[in-house]
Design an enzyme around this catalytic site. Structure first.
Site, PDB file in Angstrom:
ATOM      1  N   CYS A 169       0.828  -1.189   0.000  1.00 42.07           N
ATOM      2  CA  CYS A 169       0.000   0.000   0.000  1.00 42.07           C
ATOM      3  C   CYS A 169       0.862   1.238   0.000  1.00 42.07           C
ATOM      4  O   CYS A 169       2.053   1.176   0.318  1.00 42.07           O
ATOM      5  CB  CYS A 169      -0.865   0.051   1.245  1.00 42.07           C
ATOM      6  SG  CYS A 169      -1.956  -1.355   1.356  1.00 42.07           S
ATOM      7  N   GLY A 199      -0.333   0.366  -4.915  1.00 41.85           N
ATOM      8  CA  GLY A 199      -1.625  -0.272  -4.713  1.00 41.85           C
ATOM      9  C   GLY A 199      -2.651   0.236  -5.685  1.00 41.85           C
ATOM     10  O   GLY A 199      -2.829   1.456  -5.808  1.00 41.85           O
ATOM     11  N   ASN A 214       0.266   0.739   5.946  1.00 43.64           N
ATOM     12  CA  ASN A 214       1.061  -0.041   4.989  1.00 43.64           C
ATOM     13  C   ASN A 214       1.872  -1.047   5.790  1.00 43.64           C
ATOM     14  O   ASN A 214       2.623  -0.662   6.687  1.00 43.64           O
ATOM     15  CB  ASN A 214       1.984   0.889   4.192  1.00 43.64           C
ATOM     16  CG  ASN A 214       2.972   0.137   3.294  1.00 43.64           C
ATOM     17  OD1 ASN A 214       4.031   0.651   2.975  1.00 43.64           O
ATOM     18  ND2 ASN A 214       2.631  -1.068   2.886  1.00 43.64           N
ATOM     19  N   GLY A 215       1.718  -2.317   5.453  1.00 41.38           N
ATOM     20  CA  GLY A 215       2.432  -3.370   6.180  1.00 41.38           C
ATOM     21  C   GLY A 215       1.473  -4.486   6.514  1.00 41.38           C
ATOM     22  O   GLY A 215       0.315  -4.462   6.089  1.00 41.38           O
ATOM     23  N   CYS A 239      12.636  -3.680   4.385  1.00 48.07           N
ATOM     24  CA  CYS A 239      12.358  -4.668   3.325  1.00 48.07           C
ATOM     25  C   CYS A 239      13.261  -4.426   2.123  1.00 48.07           C
ATOM     26  O   CYS A 239      13.145  -3.412   1.433  1.00 48.07           O
ATOM     27  CB  CYS A 239      10.902  -4.553   2.898  1.00 48.07           C
ATOM     28  SG  CYS A 239      10.524  -5.516   1.420  1.00 48.07           S
ATOM     29  N   TYR A 290      12.236  -4.036  -6.132  1.00 42.85           N
ATOM     30  CA  TYR A 290      11.070  -4.049  -7.012  1.00 42.85           C
ATOM     31  C   TYR A 290      10.029  -2.974  -6.721  1.00 42.85           C
ATOM     32  O   TYR A 290       9.495  -2.368  -7.631  1.00 42.85           O
ATOM     33  CB  TYR A 290      10.392  -5.428  -6.926  1.00 42.85           C
ATOM     34  CG  TYR A 290       8.978  -5.441  -7.462  1.00 42.85           C
ATOM     35  CD1 TYR A 290       8.742  -5.422  -8.839  1.00 42.85           C
ATOM     36  CD2 TYR A 290       7.885  -5.431  -6.611  1.00 42.85           C
ATOM     37  CE1 TYR A 290       7.456  -5.401  -9.345  1.00 42.85           C
ATOM     38  CE2 TYR A 290       6.590  -5.408  -7.108  1.00 42.85           C
ATOM     39  CZ  TYR A 290       6.384  -5.394  -8.469  1.00 42.85           C
ATOM     40  OH  TYR A 290       5.119  -5.359  -8.957  1.00 42.85           O
ATOM     41  N   CYS A 317       6.064 -13.743   1.912  1.00 43.35           N
ATOM     42  CA  CYS A 317       6.294 -12.580   2.769  1.00 43.35           C
ATOM     43  C   CYS A 317       5.133 -12.455   3.736  1.00 43.35           C
ATOM     44  O   CYS A 317       3.989 -12.533   3.334  1.00 43.35           O
ATOM     45  CB  CYS A 317       6.378 -11.312   1.919  1.00 43.35           C
ATOM     46  SG  CYS A 317       6.474  -9.814   2.923  1.00 43.35           S
ATOM     47  N   CYS A 351      15.473  -6.810   5.954  1.00 36.64           N
ATOM     48  CA  CYS A 351      14.758  -8.092   5.951  1.00 36.64           C
ATOM     49  C   CYS A 351      15.010  -8.729   4.586  1.00 36.64           C
ATOM     50  O   CYS A 351      14.938  -8.060   3.551  1.00 36.64           O
ATOM     51  CB  CYS A 351      13.252  -7.866   6.127  1.00 36.64           C
ATOM     52  SG  CYS A 351      12.301  -9.399   5.995  1.00 36.64           S
ATOM     53  N   CYS A 399      12.142 -13.596   2.477  1.00 33.85           N
ATOM     54  CA  CYS A 399      11.576 -14.339   1.341  1.00 33.85           C
ATOM     55  C   CYS A 399      12.675 -14.883   0.430  1.00 33.85           C
ATOM     56  O   CYS A 399      12.415 -15.732  -0.424  1.00 33.85           O
ATOM     57  CB  CYS A 399      10.601 -13.463   0.558  1.00 33.85           C
ATOM     58  SG  CYS A 399      11.327 -11.923  -0.003  1.00 33.85           S
TER      59      CYS A 399
HETATM   60  P1  5GP Z   1       6.792 -14.104 -12.691  1.00 26.71           P
HETATM   61  O1  5GP Z   1       7.719 -14.407 -13.815  1.00 26.71           O
HETATM   62  O2  5GP Z   1       7.278 -14.629 -11.416  1.00 26.71           O
HETATM   63  O3  5GP Z   1       5.386 -14.525 -13.012  1.00 26.71           O
HETATM   64  O4  5GP Z   1       6.687 -12.535 -12.525  1.00 26.71           O
HETATM   65  C1  5GP Z   1       7.857 -11.793 -12.315  1.00 26.71           C
HETATM   66  C2  5GP Z   1       7.499 -10.348 -12.502  1.00 26.71           C
HETATM   67  O5  5GP Z   1       6.631  -9.964 -11.447  1.00 26.71           O
HETATM   68  C3  5GP Z   1       8.709  -9.468 -12.445  1.00 26.71           C
HETATM   69  O6  5GP Z   1       8.675  -8.633 -13.581  1.00 26.71           O
HETATM   70  C4  5GP Z   1       8.540  -8.631 -11.190  1.00 26.71           C
HETATM   71  O7  5GP Z   1       8.879  -7.291 -11.459  1.00 26.71           O
HETATM   72  C5  5GP Z   1       7.097  -8.766 -10.849  1.00 26.71           C
HETATM   73  N1  5GP Z   1       6.852  -8.880  -9.416  1.00 26.71           N
HETATM   74  C6  5GP Z   1       7.657  -9.313  -8.435  1.00 26.71           C
HETATM   75  N2  5GP Z   1       7.060  -9.252  -7.242  1.00 26.71           N
HETATM   76  C7  5GP Z   1       5.861  -8.745  -7.439  1.00 26.71           C
HETATM   77  C8  5GP Z   1       4.772  -8.405  -6.585  1.00 26.71           C
HETATM   78  O8  5GP Z   1       4.799  -8.549  -5.377  1.00 26.71           O
HETATM   79  N3  5GP Z   1       3.691  -7.879  -7.199  1.00 26.71           N
HETATM   80  C9  5GP Z   1       3.626  -7.682  -8.542  1.00 26.71           C
HETATM   81  N4  5GP Z   1       2.537  -7.144  -9.075  1.00 26.71           N
HETATM   82  N5  5GP Z   1       4.611  -8.002  -9.376  1.00 26.71           N
HETATM   83  C10 5GP Z   1       5.710  -8.531  -8.842  1.00 26.71           C
HETATM   84 FE1  SF4 Z   2      10.483  -7.711   2.075  1.00 25.27          FE
HETATM   85 FE2  SF4 Z   2      10.825 -10.306   1.561  1.00 25.27          FE
HETATM   86 FE3  SF4 Z   2      11.087  -9.365   4.043  1.00 25.27          FE
HETATM   87 FE4  SF4 Z   2       8.704  -9.456   2.868  1.00 25.27          FE
HETATM   88  S1  SF4 Z   2       9.975 -11.218   3.432  1.00 25.27           S
HETATM   89  S2  SF4 Z   2       9.528  -7.787   4.076  1.00 25.27           S
HETATM   90  S3  SF4 Z   2       9.216  -8.974   0.728  1.00 25.27           S
HETATM   91  S4  SF4 Z   2      12.372  -8.890   2.245  1.00 25.27           S
HETATM   92 MG    MG Z   3       8.545  -6.368 -13.446  1.00 26.84          MG
END
Ligand code: 5GP
Ligand code: SF4
Ligand code: MG
Length: 459
Positions: free
Chosen positions: A2, A28, A102-103, A236, A242, A383, A434, A437
């Site tokens: 969020c 979000g 957020n969290g 995080c 990302y 996560c 952190c 994951c």
């Molecule tokens: P996958 O290949 O695993 O289906 O998707 C990877 C893509 O998802 C990557 O481009 C990455 O930027 C994106 N991505 C990684 N984590 C998340 C997330 O938590 N939410 C969304 N919407 N995209 C994610």
């Molecule tokens: Fe971030 Fe991964 Fe830790 Fe979740 S588990 S807070 S995504 S580093």
């Molecule tokens: Mg991406």
């Protein structure tokens, strides 16, 4: 995940908050909301499903005041409904309480049962609501102390903005999982998840709200307290990899610089000899791909074009719709790829669905060889702190070897950044982050509710 934003002491608090939320839309897209307190001290709110731009204008126009908080929400699966949109707004014996969170709280289940046993009735299925109930019960006099009371015993991740009567409060959990920054506009404080939200309203960045800090502002001035036991920082790392926008500074460092450094390090650890060009999977890996290109001396090309009018592909109910959405969202540029040995840089692989679809697109556009490079370590666990990674069995790297993943994605070679390389590359690293994951090193016991969804993430 969020995004949260808040101002106090501004003639057009609602307009500023709307702008702030626009710049936090990437955090979000499921629902958006604003609560404002007007000159008479009355609090009113608008919450709606969808984007900030889709908030109903008649209701928004009717909202005004000098203090406002706002929220953009990206929930975990199963809890996408208007009841769970934020900011929450309730009235209590001490006046109105509004909260934007957020969290993700890791002991919300237990806290909720405890409150219900004492007669609380919940209006949503969100973890965040326990904070509101606990606030309503505190008998402390000062607003910041009421919040400290409410947060004592609350575990997990929270960056929150709260309106309590005439007071605006910003707080961050003692491990500082999620970012929260403070800026200033015409002398008054402005709060946002990332600095891009300060930039859009013309506020200048002053500092981060610190881990474990409760910062309050009202007619009596500004006060900051640190009521909790100090804990090891667990910011995080995925925010840098990302989530956050590259034009933001979070955790005191630039996201662009972090991603470039991740790309440089990736090129050092996993070079792609013989490759002719590098491209990103726009937009989240653009900066990392530029870093890879800089380090390897290869040209950075735009080989994938993203349609900006299609939402994020990640949370889709079925595999079939996820597959179709890849083509809806991306197309390949044949003139760039035809006959070339290419490096495709992405920031992360989660399920592998998007990546597999993209590799097919790139090959169909004529690429001779596809070398996949990932600017994070393999994601091997869910996560519990506010990012919507799926359960372990859906995570491709949790269940497969590198060679199995390479074959499954259909690439000629595959390289991930090492955990150490990732932590060394982010500003302020390698400590204080952190990385659960990626490493399995969870800072708190996982929620007792095994699928973490019963009291959905309010973030
Ligand atoms: P996958 O290949 O695993 O289906 O998707 C990877 C893509 O998802 C990557 O481009 C990455 O930027 C994106 N991505 C990684 N984590 C998340 C997330 O938590 N939410 C969304 N919407 N995209 C994610
Ligand atoms: Fe971030 Fe991964 Fe830790 Fe979740 S588990 S807070 S995504 S580093
Ligand atoms: Mg991406």
């Amino acid at each position: 995940m969020c995004g949260i934003f808040g101002v106090r002491g501004q003639a057009d608090a609602v307009g500023l908050t709307k702008l702030g939320l626009y710049s936090l839309q990437h955090r979000g897209q499921e629902s958006a909301g604003i609560v404002a307190v007007d000159e008479r001290g009355d609090a009113r709110g608008v919450r709606s499903m969808g984007l900030v731009s889709e908030m109903p204008s008649p209701q928004l126009e009717a909202l005004h005041g000098t203090m406002a908080i706002g929220h953009t929400r990206y929930s975990t699966a199963g809890s996408s409904s208007i009841e769970n949109a934020q900011p929450m707004l309730v009235s209590s014996r001490g006046g109105h309480i509004s909260l934007a969170h957020n969290g993700n709280l890791t002991n919300a289940g237990e806290l909720r049962v405890e409150l219900e046993e004492h007669g609380s009735i919940f209006a949503s299925s969100m973890d965040s609501e326990v904070i509101v109930h606990r606030l309503a019960r505190s008998s402390a006099l000062k607003p910041e102390e009421r919040l400290a009371d409410a947060l004592r015993g609350v575990e997990g991740a929270y960056s929150i903005l709260i309106v309590l009567g005439d007071t605006l409060i910003a707080a961050r959990d003692p491990r500082g999982w999620r970012p929260l920054v403070m800026g200033r506009l015409d002398g008054a404080p402005v709060f946002g998840s990332e600095t891009c939200a300060l930039d859009i309203v013309g506020a200048h960045y002053e500092r981060d709200i610190e881990a474990g800090e409760i910062f309050a502002v009202d007619a009596d001035g500004e006060r900051s307290i640190f009521p909790f036991e100090k804990k090891e920082l667990k910011r995080c790392v995925f925010e840098h990899v990302y989530f956050a926008r590259p034009d933001s500074r979070i955790f005191g460092g630039s996201v662009d610089r972090a991603r470039r450094a991740l790309g440089h390090r990736l090129a050092q650890e996993c070079p792609a000899p013989g490759a002719e060009l590098v491209f990103s999977v726009p937009d989240s890996s653009n900066s990392a791909a530029i870093g890879f290109a800089e380090e390897s001396g290869l040209p950075y090309e735009l080989a994938l074009i993203r349609n900006h009018y299609v939402g994020r592909t990640f949370i889709q109910p079925t595999q079939a719709t996820r597959d179709a959405k890849v083509r809806l969202k991306y197309n390949a540029v044949r003139e760039v790829l035809q006959g070339k040995r290419v490096v495709m840089v992405d920031d992360s692989i989660v399920r592998g669905t998007t990546t597999r679809g993209l590799v097919q697109l790139v090959r169909a556009a004529g690429a001779a060889e596809v070398h996949m490079r990932v600017s994070s370590a393999p994601v091997t666990g869910p996560c519990y702190y506010g990012i919507d990674t799926p359960s372990r069995d859906e995570l491709i790297a949790a269940n497969h070897t590198l060679e199995e993943i390479r074959t499954s994605l259909g690439v000629d070679s595959l390289g991930y950044l090492s955990l150490d390389g990732m932590l060394q590359s982010v500003p302020g690293g390698p400590h204080g982050f952190c990385h659960a994951c990626f490493s399995g090193d969870y800072p708190t016991p996982p929620p007792t509710d095994p699928d973490k969804l019963r009291y959905g993430c309010g973030c």
